[in-house]
Design a protein around this motif. Structure first.
Motif, PDB file in Angstrom:
ATOM      1  N   ASP A  11       0.831  -1.207   0.000  1.00  0.00           N
ATOM      2  CA  ASP A  11       0.000   0.000   0.000  1.00  0.00           C
ATOM      3  C   ASP A  11       0.867   1.260   0.000  1.00  0.00           C
ATOM      4  O   ASP A  11       0.573   2.235  -0.712  1.00  0.00           O
ATOM      5  CB  ASP A  11      -0.917   0.007   1.225  1.00  0.00           C
ATOM      6  N   VAL A  12       1.908   1.253   0.830  1.00  0.00           N
ATOM      7  CA  VAL A  12       2.790   2.422   0.911  1.00  0.00           C
ATOM      8  C   VAL A  12       3.509   2.638  -0.420  1.00  0.00           C
ATOM      9  O   VAL A  12       3.602   3.764  -0.922  1.00  0.00           O
ATOM     10  CB  VAL A  12       3.818   2.259   2.057  1.00  0.00           C
ATOM     11  N   ARG A  13       4.007   1.559  -1.019  1.00  0.00           N
ATOM     12  CA  ARG A  13       4.712   1.688  -2.301  1.00  0.00           C
ATOM     13  C   ARG A  13       3.792   2.216  -3.393  1.00  0.00           C
ATOM     14  O   ARG A  13       4.196   3.009  -4.246  1.00  0.00           O
ATOM     15  CB  ARG A  13       5.276   0.322  -2.728  1.00  0.00           C
ATOM     16  N   GLN A  14       2.534   1.752  -3.367  1.00  0.00           N
ATOM     17  CA  GLN A  14       1.579   2.195  -4.380  1.00  0.00           C
ATOM     18  C   GLN A  14       1.326   3.691  -4.262  1.00  0.00           C
ATOM     19  O   GLN A  14       1.279   4.421  -5.258  1.00  0.00           O
ATOM     20  CB  GLN A  14       0.261   1.418  -4.201  1.00  0.00           C
ATOM     21  N   ALA A 109      -1.075   8.281   2.852  1.00  0.00           N
ATOM     22  CA  ALA A 109      -2.421   8.465   2.282  1.00  0.00           C
ATOM     23  C   ALA A 109      -2.826   9.935   2.352  1.00  0.00           C
ATOM     24  O   ALA A 109      -3.443  10.479   1.422  1.00  0.00           O
ATOM     25  CB  ALA A 109      -3.433   7.598   3.015  1.00  0.00           C
ATOM     26  N   LYS A 110      -2.472  10.602   3.459  1.00  0.00           N
ATOM     27  CA  LYS A 110      -2.764  12.039   3.581  1.00  0.00           C
ATOM     28  C   LYS A 110      -1.938  12.841   2.578  1.00  0.00           C
ATOM     29  O   LYS A 110      -2.429  13.791   1.972  1.00  0.00           O
ATOM     30  CB  LYS A 110      -2.474  12.509   5.003  1.00  0.00           C
ATOM     31  N   MET A 111      -0.696  12.448   2.403  1.00  0.00           N
ATOM     32  CA  MET A 111       0.155  13.115   1.407  1.00  0.00           C
ATOM     33  C   MET A 111      -0.402  12.937   0.002  1.00  0.00           C
ATOM     34  O   MET A 111      -0.359  13.842  -0.829  1.00  0.00           O
ATOM     35  CB  MET A 111       1.576  12.566   1.485  1.00  0.00           C
ATOM     36  N   GLU A 112      -0.915  11.734  -0.250  1.00  0.00           N
ATOM     37  CA  GLU A 112      -1.485  11.434  -1.563  1.00  0.00           C
ATOM     38  C   GLU A 112      -2.651  12.376  -1.863  1.00  0.00           C
ATOM     39  O   GLU A 112      -2.781  12.910  -2.963  1.00  0.00           O
ATOM     40  CB  GLU A 112      -1.950   9.978  -1.587  1.00  0.00           C
ATOM     41  N   LEU A 377      -5.558   5.901  -8.177  1.00  0.00           N
ATOM     42  CA  LEU A 377      -6.643   6.456  -7.395  1.00  0.00           C
ATOM     43  C   LEU A 377      -7.961   5.768  -7.669  1.00  0.00           C
ATOM     44  O   LEU A 377      -8.919   5.904  -6.925  1.00  0.00           O
ATOM     45  CB  LEU A 377      -6.781   7.958  -7.683  1.00  0.00           C
ATOM     46  N   ALA A 378      -8.027   5.054  -8.804  1.00  0.00           N
ATOM     47  CA  ALA A 378      -9.272   4.357  -9.145  1.00  0.00           C
ATOM     48  C   ALA A 378      -9.457   3.104  -8.294  1.00  0.00           C
ATOM     49  O   ALA A 378     -10.529   2.510  -8.297  1.00  0.00           O
ATOM     50  CB  ALA A 378      -9.254   3.969 -10.626  1.00  0.00           C
TER      51      ALA A 378
END
Length: 380
Positions: A11-14, A109-112, A377-378
């Motif tokens: 998840d982090v890498r994605q 996730a917040k950064m994303e 993001l999809a």
């Protein structure tokens, strides 16, 4: 590597992959090197305005690149810790590593999400206009409900909400209103709300308790500062003054202090009546006009850039954006993103962040598809 650790790391890498792509990593590194070199030029501050602009860009880019590098390092550290614990059969160490990965996943996730707020004016304050559609009192009441929803959301985010203009309905609600939402990224969050909002409910104004459908339009545009130049010629303006009719108190209504400005080449009309001073109302209206013209230019450039795309991502006046159903069941559905909620009253009380996040993700996903790419993001 244990399955949970692998899932967390994946998840982090994605998210890191997505952050790098939206940052345009290789070009961002080259641009930062260029800015660093220019910052060392002894003649830089001969032009203070350009120097400040350069330093702001440099600081922003440096912060984004450093954040990605920190995440990458923390990911490596956590995986090394997990391998050490696994090799020694130390479940506590493995648990510590997985806990660090969970926190890292939340952070990235917040950064994303923040990376989506990178448009030209996303960081700015915003003007938000609500206009009742056809339907008299029913539509005017719906417009006021929408204004309350956005005001509640903005206040929950710590934003300041200032009423700029309001035209009240004859019996209830409002015909129209404009508010200024002040706070970092206000425009970035709210820009996707422009469009037509539809309400279905049993009308409280119908003695026969029939179900009614009402419409109201929302328009959001950025507040711009003096650093952004917008050319407005006096000959293109028609300026009218009139007596205020809003809820500004009895002193507001004693003179023709309200100001309406029409920009004749574009047909844009802005008005302000919240101040006692005609001079202050005119200054506020001119600020709104500059912002509207600037937003119009942003939209024009977006439309040109996306002219060949199969799916348009911008929404405009007249586009039905979201439906709010209160009877015979409760549901709020965003027609652009497909996001649905069953707790309609909570949404109307200002709980709309999920819709705003989905709109941001949808816009980026559609842009990626128009470029032949695919956005993570999809997912989900």
């Amino acid at each position: 590597m244990r399955a949970e650790t692998e899932s967390l790391a994946s998840d982090v890498r994605q998210s890191l992959t997505l952050l790098r792509r939206h940052l345009d990593w290789d070009n961002a590194l080259r641009r930062l090197d260029e800015l660093n070199a220019r910052a060392e030029d002894p003649n830089l501050w001969n032009d203070p305005d350009n120097a400040q602009k350069l330093m702001r860009e440099r600081e922003h880019l440096e912060r984004q690149i450093q954040a990605v590098r920190e995440i990458e390092q923390e990911l490596d550290d956590a995986l090394t810790l997990e391998e050490l614990g696994d090799a020694e059969g130390d479940d506590d160490t493995v648990g510590e590593a997985q806990g660090a990965l969970r926190k890292l996943r939340e952070r990235v996730a917040k950064m994303e999400l923040q990376s989506l707020l990178s448009g030209e004016a996303d960081a700015n304050d915003a003007y938000l206009e609500v206009n009742a559609g056809a339907g008299g009192t029913e539509a005017q009441d719906w417009a006021q409900m929408l204004l309350r929803m956005y005001t509640r959301w903005a206040e929950d985010q710590g934003y300041k909400v200032e009423l700029i203009d309001e035209s009240q309905g004859e019996e209830a609600g409002i015909k129209s209103a404009t508010v200024k939402v002040a706070g970092h990224n206000a425009y970035g969050w709210l820009k996707g709300e422009s469009g037509v909002h539809r309400l279905v409910r049993i009308s409280p104004f119908d003695s026969q308790a029939r179900r009614h459908t009402s419409f109201a339009s929302v328009w959001v545009y950025p507040v711009i500062d003096d650093r952004i130049e917008v050319d407005i010629e006096e000959k293109d303006l028609r300026i009218d003054t009139y007596r205020s009719s809003g809820a500004g108190g009895q002193h507001v209504n004693t003179t023709d202090s309200a100001v309406r400005i029409t920009h004749m080449p574009s047909g844009i009309v802005v008005q302000c009546q919240t101040e006692r001073s005609q001079h202050k109302n005119r200054a506020q209206a001119m600020s709104m006009l500059r912002s509207r013209l600037y937003e119009r230019e942003i939209k024009r450039r977006e439309e040109e850039a996306q002219a060949t795309a199969d799916q348009k991502t911008d929404i405009g006046w007249g586009h039905q954006l979201r439906s709010y159903v209160l009877q015979p069941y409760q549901m709020v559905k965003d027609l652009r993103t497909g996001v649905e909620r069953g707790d309609a009253q909570r949404v109307l009380d200002g709980d709309i962040t999920g819709f705003l996040e989905a709109a941001l993700a949808h816009k980026v996903t559609a842009e990626d598809k128009s470029e032949g790419g695919h956005s993570e993001l999809a997912r989900g």
